[in-house]
Write a protein that holds these residues in place. Structure first.
Motif, PDB file in Angstrom:
ATOM      1  N   ARG A  43       0.754  -1.145   0.081  1.00 12.83           N
ATOM      2  CA  ARG A  43      -0.038  -0.046  -0.087  1.00 12.83           C
ATOM      3  C   ARG A  43       0.908   1.237  -0.071  1.00 12.83           C
ATOM      4  O   ARG A  43       0.403   2.480  -0.622  1.00 12.83           O
ATOM      5  CB  ARG A  43      -0.863   0.101   1.091  1.00 12.83           C
ATOM      6  N   GLU A  44       1.996   1.062   0.720  1.00 13.54           N
ATOM      7  CA  GLU A  44       2.893   2.355   0.540  1.00 13.54           C
ATOM      8  C   GLU A  44       3.761   2.524  -0.835  1.00 13.54           C
ATOM      9  O   GLU A  44       3.640   1.697  -1.750  1.00 13.54           O
ATOM     10  CB  GLU A  44       3.891   2.000   1.582  1.00 13.54           C
ATOM     11  N   ALA A  45       4.495   3.832  -0.725  1.00 17.13           N
ATOM     12  CA  ALA A  45       5.101   4.110  -2.106  1.00 17.13           C
ATOM     13  C   ALA A  45       6.439   3.618  -2.229  1.00 17.13           C
ATOM     14  O   ALA A  45       6.729   3.356  -3.410  1.00 17.13           O
ATOM     15  CB  ALA A  45       5.182   5.464  -1.956  1.00 17.13           C
ATOM     16  N   LYS A  97       1.946   1.423  -3.888  1.00 18.56           N
ATOM     17  CA  LYS A  97       0.758   2.286  -3.571  1.00 18.56           C
ATOM     18  C   LYS A  97      -0.538   1.463  -4.141  1.00 18.56           C
ATOM     19  O   LYS A  97      -1.621   1.922  -4.706  1.00 18.56           O
ATOM     20  CB  LYS A  97       0.872   3.528  -4.415  1.00 18.56           C
ATOM     21  N   THR A  98      -0.545   0.257  -3.765  1.00 20.12           N
ATOM     22  CA  THR A  98      -1.588  -0.679  -4.457  1.00 20.12           C
ATOM     23  C   THR A  98      -2.157  -1.483  -2.944  1.00 20.12           C
ATOM     24  O   THR A  98      -1.450  -2.269  -2.347  1.00 20.12           O
ATOM     25  CB  THR A  98      -1.327  -1.537  -5.342  1.00 20.12           C
ATOM     26  N   GLU A  99      -3.465  -1.292  -2.795  1.00 16.20           N
ATOM     27  CA  GLU A  99      -3.777  -2.057  -1.366  1.00 16.20           C
ATOM     28  C   GLU A  99      -4.868  -3.044  -1.511  1.00 16.20           C
ATOM     29  O   GLU A  99      -5.882  -2.745  -2.563  1.00 16.20           O
ATOM     30  CB  GLU A  99      -4.463  -0.994  -0.349  1.00 16.20           C
ATOM     31  N   SER A 135      -6.183   0.538  -6.381  1.00 22.82           N
ATOM     32  CA  SER A 135      -4.906   1.491  -6.814  1.00 22.82           C
ATOM     33  C   SER A 135      -5.232   2.693  -7.641  1.00 22.82           C
ATOM     34  O   SER A 135      -6.296   2.494  -8.311  1.00 22.82           O
ATOM     35  CB  SER A 135      -3.948   0.477  -7.657  1.00 22.82           C
ATOM     36  N   ASP A 136      -4.776   3.868  -7.263  1.00 27.06           N
ATOM     37  CA  ASP A 136      -5.070   5.125  -8.042  1.00 27.06           C
ATOM     38  C   ASP A 136      -6.509   5.741  -8.042  1.00 27.06           C
ATOM     39  O   ASP A 136      -7.154   5.697  -9.157  1.00 27.06           O
ATOM     40  CB  ASP A 136      -4.428   5.180  -9.471  1.00 27.06           C
TER      41      ASP A 136
END
Length: 651
Positions: A321-323, A451-453, A471-472
């Motif tokens: 989830r983080e960058a 950045k995908t949870e 995501s996004d």
């Protein structure tokens, strides 16, 4: 049906047929039935139409491949008892069921475990147990020398029927993995029951074990000994079930009573069809995957290490989830390369660390820093472990040490009763991140989704894992053969999505302060044990240190999903306790007078509440079933051994 003695023919006296012969001859001798004849391949009368018209029932105990043909031949003229399985597939079973209805004859299937005294007793014991709280496990294993090429799901289908007898449910989800000789089969039923069975042939093993675990009790059933052990907390009692008459005698007696018109319940063709349909699903879904799709939730040290170990056998996707990778609990700690000193009240944890050390050091050896000593001291007041006890643990667990105090700037010797110099190292977090990134670049087959949870998950009827991914600002779904959750803080969320048992976790919002000491001081690690004390550990190869104060590092404690959400909201808004830490810990650590505060790391850590009494931190690898796994751990040193274990479990 018949007030006179039922006239019965036995067809087949092979491996199990001889037992039917024994029971039917006994019934004939005491005047319960009229055993008209016994038919085998080479002996007895032929199964002609005239013979079938002259009897009330046929008992078929022949190889499964012959059941369909023989039952179809007999049903127009008489009732039929046939050993399980009813047929080789559901298409044949449905046809036989239709024939039974057309000719108004009963078709009874020999699911003998319904008549086993252990099954009958178990049903009475759990009649008031809520099935939603029940998890069933079972092992039905025979020696490999007895294997004749049968499929485990068909030949060893007894436990499917036991569950049907206990609750009368048909599973929504069936998932299987294994070999042609042995299979692990997971089933989930509409009433909430989760069943996990291992069926087949292995070595010289013979097991018939069936366990029901409810919220408060565990019922361990052994069909070979006829015993049920009932466990409730620390208490247990054993129930011995009488094996006289034996299950086959009970089964055939009920069939005899059925033929004479008595009100009894027998497993008819509808039951036989249901069990075959379950076995078919277990067989069809056991296809071997050359390169299964595996999702890893969490891009920390455990998730990435597992991904690196699975790269050659699977298509691996890591969701973070983080960058950046290596955030969360992988970043928010003091990076000890644990040897075991930190857990004097848990020999289990020390043993696990010692076993895991070699694997980790071979895989990540360049990230280990050994250029300074680490001191473990026992406070004179308030310690949960006395100096003698600490040394005893070190000696018994072969943890090396020297009795020595660190420089006086680091520790006020008057406040401790013991100080041991140890070779415990630390990990260079920055190097570890660079090392893992370079390995990921080399292994393009591992997909990293930053950045995908993963925000949800479900199981399809064939056990595929359907993940809901964010995501996004968009959501989409993707399916996987296996899913590994390595997000400690969201462990119970993962379990709740998929209906697995949640753990009794306590969530702690924890602070780790980062400070700078005088450059004139030698790099040194100091830990005061065992209770409300503090620790100082050098931070990699920098001039910084991490500092933790056992009571003041914990800002908030939460229990349950709502509390966890609250902790997440305040995580990045938390004010440091550094001034209070510095004031409280000065009596032990003189260096705090001149220490410079740099910043703090804040992290939410889950703790198993049962571990609080002895501070145990074993790495928990949970096989939830259906190809879903979770890792819950507090020690980086076990990451490689865990990855190897999970790879073995998946293979």
């Amino acid at each position: 049906m018949y007030k006179r003695l039922p006239r019965i023919i036995l067809v087949g006296v092979g491996r199990f047929g001889v037992h039917h012969e024994r029971v039917l001859k006994q019934f004939h001798k005491v005047g319960k039935i009229d055993l008209v004849g016994i038919i085998t391949k080479s002996q007895g009368p032929r199964l002609t139409t005239n013979l079938l018209k002259s009897v009330d029932a046929v008992d078929i105990v022949t190889p499964a491949s012959t059941h369909y043909r023989l039952v179809k031949k007999c049903l127009p003229y008489c009732h039929v008892f046939v050993e399980k399985p009813l047929a080789l597939n559901s298409k044949q079973a449905k046809e036989l069921l239709s024939l039974a209805k057309r000719y108004n004859h009963s078709l009874v299937v020999g699911h003998i475990y319904r008549f086993h005294p252990v099954t009958l007793k178990l049903k009475s014991l759990i009649k008031n147990v809520n099935p939603k709280t029940c998890e069933v496990t079972g092992r039905f294993i025979s020696p490999v020398e007895t294997w004749r090429g049968e499929d485990p799901a068909f030949e060893k289908l007894h436990f499917f029927d036991v569950v049907d007898f206990l609750w009368g449910e048909k599973p929504d989800i069936v998932w299987t993995r294994g070999t042609n000789k042995i299979k692990k089969i997971n089933l989930r039923y509409p009433n909430g029951v989760l069943a996990n069975f291992v069926l087949g042939w292995q070595d010289e093993i013979k097991e018939r074990i069936f366990t029901v675990q409810s919220k408060n009790k565990i019922f361990d059933c052994d069909f070979q000994t006829g015993s049920i052990i009932i466990r409730e907390g620390c208490r247990h009692k054993t129930v011995l079930c009488s094996m006289k008459p034996d299950p086959l005698e009970r089964e055939l007696e009920v069939f005899r009573q059925f033929l004479t018109g008595q009100t009894v319940i027998v497993p008819k063709a509808e039951v036989g069809l249901k069990i075959i349909q379950i076995a078919e699903r277990a067989t069809l879904k056991a296809k071997k995957l050359s390169r299964p799709k595996i999702a890893v939730i969490g891009g920390g040290i455990f998730g990435l290490t597992v991904a690196l170990h699975l790269k050659n056998i699977a298509e691996v996707t890591v969701f973070e989830r983080e960058a950046q990778i290596m955030q969360g609990a992988s970043k928010g700690n003091q990076y000890r390369h644990h040897m075991g000193y930190h857990y004097p009240r848990s020999r289990e944890t020390i043993s696990e660390i010692k076993l895991a050390t070699s694997d980790f050091e071979k895989f990540y050896h360049q990230s280990i820093i050994r250029s300074f000593p680490a001191y473990y001291a026992i406070a004179k007041k308030g310690s949960l472990t006395l100096p003698k006890e600490f040394m005893k643990v070190c000696d018994e667990m072969s943890l090396p040490y020297e009795r020595e105090y660190p420089p006086s700037e680091f520790l006020n010797a008057d406040t401790v009763g013991l100080s041991l110099k140890t070779p415990e190292a630390v990990l260079d977090y920055d190097y570890l991140v660079r090392d893992i990134k370079s390995r990921l670049v080399e292994n393009k087959q591992i997909k990293i989704k930053l950045k995908t949870e993963v925000v949800g998950a479900s199981l399809s009827e064939d056990g595929q894992k359907i993940l809901t991914i964010k995501s996004d600002n968009r959501r989409y779904k993707d399916s996987f053969d296996f899913v590994l959750n390595t997000t400690y803080v969201d462990h119970n969320n993962f379990c709740s999505w998929l209906g697995f048992k949640e753990r009794n976790l306590e969530f702690r919002l924890k602070e780790i302060a980062i400070i700078r000491l005088s450059k004139t001081l030698p790099r040194t690690a100091v830990m005061i044990m065992d209770g409300p004390f503090a620790t100082l550990v050098p931070l990699g190869n920098s001039d910084l240190y991490t500092f933790g104060d056992a009571p003041l590092s914990i800002h908030k404690i939460g229990r349950g999903h709502r509390d966890l959400l609250k902790l997440k909201k305040v995580l990045n808004k938390t004010k440091s306790h550094w001034p209070e830490m510095k004031k409280r810990c000065r009596e032990w650590f003189p260096f705090l007078e001149t220490a410079e505060y740099v910043n703090s790391m804040f992290v939410i850590l889950p703790i198993e509440k049962n571990s609080l009494k002895d501070d145990a931190r074993p790495t928990e690898v949970t096989d939830h079933s259906f190809g879903c796994f979770s890792v819950l751990s507090g020690k980086i040193i076990t990451a490689v051994s865990v990855a190897r274990k999970i790879k073995t479990m998946i293979q």
